[in-house]
Design a protein around this motif. Structure first.
Motif, PDB file in Angstrom:
ATOM      1  N   CYS A 114       0.847  -1.199   0.000  1.00 56.55           N
ATOM      2  CA  CYS A 114       0.000   0.000   0.000  1.00 56.55           C
ATOM      3  C   CYS A 114       0.875   1.238   0.000  1.00 56.55           C
ATOM      4  O   CYS A 114       1.805   1.345   0.811  1.00 56.55           O
ATOM      5  N   ASP A 115       0.597   2.175  -0.907  1.00 60.80           N
ATOM      6  CA  ASP A 115       1.378   3.409  -0.958  1.00 60.80           C
ATOM      7  C   ASP A 115       0.677   4.569  -0.259  1.00 60.80           C
ATOM      8  O   ASP A 115       1.144   5.713  -0.325  1.00 60.80           O
ATOM      9  N   THR A 116      -0.442   4.282   0.424  1.00 57.15           N
ATOM     10  CA  THR A 116      -1.160   5.319   1.174  1.00 57.15           C
ATOM     11  C   THR A 116      -1.483   4.775   2.559  1.00 57.15           C
ATOM     12  O   THR A 116      -2.618   4.396   2.855  1.00 57.15           O
ATOM     13  N   CYS A 117      -0.452   4.691   3.397  1.00 59.65           N
ATOM     14  CA  CYS A 117      -0.594   4.192   4.763  1.00 59.65           C
ATOM     15  C   CYS A 117      -0.764   5.395   5.684  1.00 59.65           C
ATOM     16  O   CYS A 117       0.182   6.156   5.910  1.00 59.65           O
ATOM     17  N   MET A 118      -1.976   5.557   6.231  1.00 56.50           N
ATOM     18  CA  MET A 118      -2.313   6.758   6.988  1.00 56.50           C
ATOM     19  C   MET A 118      -2.522   6.419   8.456  1.00 56.50           C
ATOM     20  O   MET A 118      -3.398   5.626   8.803  1.00 56.50           O
ATOM     21  N   ARG A 119      -1.693   6.998   9.298  1.00 59.99           N
ATOM     22  CA  ARG A 119      -1.779   6.802  10.738  1.00 59.99           C
ATOM     23  C   ARG A 119      -2.594   7.980  11.284  1.00 59.99           C
ATOM     24  O   ARG A 119      -2.058   9.080  11.473  1.00 59.99           O
ATOM     25  N   PHE A 120      -3.868   7.713  11.550  1.00 59.37           N
ATOM     26  CA  PHE A 120      -4.794   8.785  11.905  1.00 59.37           C
ATOM     27  C   PHE A 120      -5.801   8.273  12.914  1.00 59.37           C
ATOM     28  O   PHE A 120      -6.410   7.212  12.712  1.00 59.37           O
ATOM     29  N   SER A 121      -5.976   9.011  13.999  1.00 59.64           N
ATOM     30  CA  SER A 121      -6.948   8.622  15.020  1.00 59.64           C
ATOM     31  C   SER A 121      -8.101   9.616  15.039  1.00 59.64           C
ATOM     32  O   SER A 121      -7.905  10.790  15.329  1.00 59.64           O
ATOM     33  N   ALA A 122      -9.293   9.115  14.748  1.00 54.99           N
ATOM     34  CA  ALA A 122     -10.506   9.910  14.940  1.00 54.99           C
ATOM     35  C   ALA A 122     -11.013   9.780  16.362  1.00 54.99           C
ATOM     36  O   ALA A 122     -11.998  10.439  16.730  1.00 54.99           O
ATOM     37  N   PHE A 123     -10.366   8.950  17.174  1.00 57.74           N
ATOM     38  CA  PHE A 123     -10.712   8.759  18.582  1.00 57.74           C
ATOM     39  C   PHE A 123      -9.777   9.648  19.401  1.00 57.74           C
ATOM     40  O   PHE A 123      -8.676   9.242  19.768  1.00 57.74           O
ATOM     41  N   VAL A 124     -10.210  10.882  19.652  1.00 59.04           N
ATOM     42  CA  VAL A 124      -9.298  11.896  20.164  1.00 59.04           C
ATOM     43  C   VAL A 124      -9.526  12.183  21.636  1.00 59.04           C
ATOM     44  O   VAL A 124     -10.588  11.887  22.195  1.00 59.04           O
ATOM     45  N   ALA A 125      -8.510  12.774  22.256  1.00 58.23           N
ATOM     46  CA  ALA A 125      -8.584  13.152  23.669  1.00 58.23           C
ATOM     47  C   ALA A 125      -7.775  14.420  23.868  1.00 58.23           C
ATOM     48  O   ALA A 125      -6.946  14.799  23.022  1.00 58.23           O
ATOM     49  N   ASP A 126      -8.013  15.080  24.994  1.00 62.25           N
ATOM     50  CA  ASP A 126      -7.228  16.265  25.323  1.00 62.25           C
ATOM     51  C   ASP A 126      -5.767  15.886  25.509  1.00 62.25           C
ATOM     52  O   ASP A 126      -5.442  14.751  25.886  1.00 62.25           O
ATOM     53  N   ALA A 127      -4.882  16.853  25.285  1.00 62.41           N
ATOM     54  CA  ALA A 127      -3.446  16.578  25.322  1.00 62.41           C
ATOM     55  C   ALA A 127      -3.000  16.003  26.662  1.00 62.41           C
ATOM     56  O   ALA A 127      -2.157  15.091  26.709  1.00 62.41           O
ATOM     57  N   ASP A 128      -3.564  16.505  27.770  1.00 65.11           N
ATOM     58  CA  ASP A 128      -3.142  15.985  29.066  1.00 65.11           C
ATOM     59  C   ASP A 128      -3.624  14.553  29.287  1.00 65.11           C
ATOM     60  O   ASP A 128      -2.952  13.744  29.931  1.00 65.11           O
TER      61      ASP A 128
END
Length: 476
Positions: free
Chosen positions: A428-442
């Protein structure tokens, strides 16, 4: 109130999705202790069987429709599409989680493997890294099948067994897919769980989400110094500790090249219209042509900032030392130290080993590359193709700046840590490391591999909506 909630949009999509059911299923998954042992032989693989049983019970349509394969203790699911001319898509995740640091068990508000669910959070080891995304991918797939959506594009889901340890599961699945001659349109894996203030890139007052399209390489180098030891009153010729310390100091003093690699140029090209802080604003004004012309100056600016320094150079961090004497008047005998390197693309593990050997030349030091976890930097995926464009389209629906009502910028970036995604780059030439499951930085800083890991229910549901929409936009 979690700060990330203010960026959520279209939370009324897929209103028939069961929040209580989804959160309960995640909580049960988090209660299953799929912890890697120090070695393969010390891992309790029965917990992975227990997790699979939970997945099968929770997602009967998905497991009933999919061709299910076991690759060692990893899982590979294939839901065939109707149009063989379309390249399949690949959702990946890992089933393993890190252990709780011994002695910190009582620091958790709820037991790390309780899977506790309350009105706001789902708690437990893996709630962010990354049982939430594993379960979310399956929740989205089950939703699609429950609504009789017809898949034109084949969807595969690959769940690795040991991302936190050796990545042997993902490596084996990637190799198997390559042997079968498969190619994928795009891949989605875990990202960094953050919505970021782009002020760190010189664009204050704005926010974005990183799509990590490549990752740095990884190398652990062990240094060993041997000595007879003896009484500290006669340290003729020096001690093993002194020699080891000198070796570590020499290696740490090496200045690795500072370079603005391609992914950083793409990142700045994306953000250039919003960068107002000097000196970066002047250096990027004019877009990609200006960025290329000023690359050295930009790289030096990045290297001067704590947040950006790791992304323009190979880093060296001495992390472990063993074999010291237990008494002040006794010289140590054999001693060793381990130095961790994170390799910028363009630098290989062989380059690191050669540099370390040069640095300790003339010292009685043995140098060894620990191969179990060593990886060269990954390839850099595309940001100009179908997969990236669709990821942007879907994320733009669900993550919006409340001040401007504009979608958050999706920023091409590099990640310092290792993910399973790199094991699939040959297919695969489009390997995307992306989280739509987000949290505050702390929350991310404290909870990922730390104490009181948890995800808000709203964030979990928003991540599921993202994957349902991604299926709707790209599979049907």
């Amino acid at each position: 109130m979690a700060q990330v909630w203010k960026f959520f949009s279209h939370e009324d999509d897929y209103s028939d999705m069961s929040e209580e059911g989804a959160c309960a299923r995640l909580g049960r998954a988090l209660s299953i202790k799929t912890v890697d042992g120090p070695t393969r032989d010390t891992t309790d693989w029965s917990t992975f069987d227990e997790l699979e049983a939970h997945l099968r019970a929770s997602f009967p349509l998905t497991f009933g429709r999919a061709a299910v394969e076991h690759v060692d203790h990893s899982l590979m699911l294939t839901i065939s599409g109707e149009d063989p001319s379309l390249l399949p898509a690949l959702f990946i995740a890992h089933m393993d989680v890190v252990p709780v640091v011994e002695g910190t068990e009582d620091d958790w508000e709820h037991d790390a493997f309780s899977g506790h669910v309350d009105d706001t959070y789902v708690w437990g080891r893996g709630a962010l890294d990354m049982t939430d995304q594993l379960m979310g991918e399956l929740e989205a797939t089950e939703y699609a099948l429950a609504h009789d959506w017809r898949f034109r594009r084949t969807l595969m889901l690959c769940f690795g067994q040991d991302e936190e340890m050796a990545q042997s599961g993902a490596r084996a699945m990637g190799r198997l897919l390559e042997e079968r001659g498969l190619r994928f349109e795009y891949l989605v894996d875990e990202g960094d769980y953050n919505i970021v203030d782009t002020g760190i890139y010189g664009a204050p007052g704005r926010f974005g989400m990183r799509v990590n399209l490549c990752e740095k390489g990884y190398a652990d180098v062990r240094l060993t110094v041997r000595s007879a030891g003896g009484h500290s009153s006669n340290p003729f010729g020096g001690t093993s500790l002194a020699t080891l310390s000198e070796a570590i100091a020499r290696i740490s003093r090496r200045e690795w090249p500072v370079e603005l690699i391609d992914i950083n140029r793409r990142m700045l090209e994306c953000l250039a219209p919003t960068i107002t802080a000097e000196p970066l604003a002047s250096l990027v004004r004019g877009g990609r042509a200006a960025i290329d012309a000023n690359a050295d100056a930009i790289a030096r600016e990045f290297a001067s900032r704590r947040e950006l320094y790791p992304f323009v150079t190979t880093t060296c961090a001495p992390t472990m030392i063993e074999g010291g004497s237990q008494q002040a008047n006794v010289m140590p005998q054999d001693m060793s130290a381990t130095i961790n390197f994170r390799l910028l693309p363009g630098v290989t593990t062989a380059d690191v080993l050669r540099a370390v050997s040069e640095d300790v030349a003339g010292l009685p030091v043995e140098v060894e590359l620990l191969n179990d976890a060593a990886n060269d930097p990954s390839a850099t995926s595309r940001s100009d193709g179908y997969g990236f464009r669709k990821l942007v389209d879907v994320a733009s629906r669900y993550f919006v700046d409340p001040q401007t009502d504009e979608p958050l910028a999706l920023i091409p970036a590099i990640v310092s840590g290792a993910t399973d995604a790199s094991m699939y780059e040959r297919v695969c030439d489009t390997c995307m490391r992306f989280s739509a499951f987000v949290a505050d930085a702390d929350e991310v800083a404290r909870g990922v591999h730390g104490t009181d890991e948890r995800i808000t229910r709203r964030a979990y549901l928003q991540g599921i909506r993202f994957f349902i929409r991604l299926i709707q936009e790209t599979m049907l």
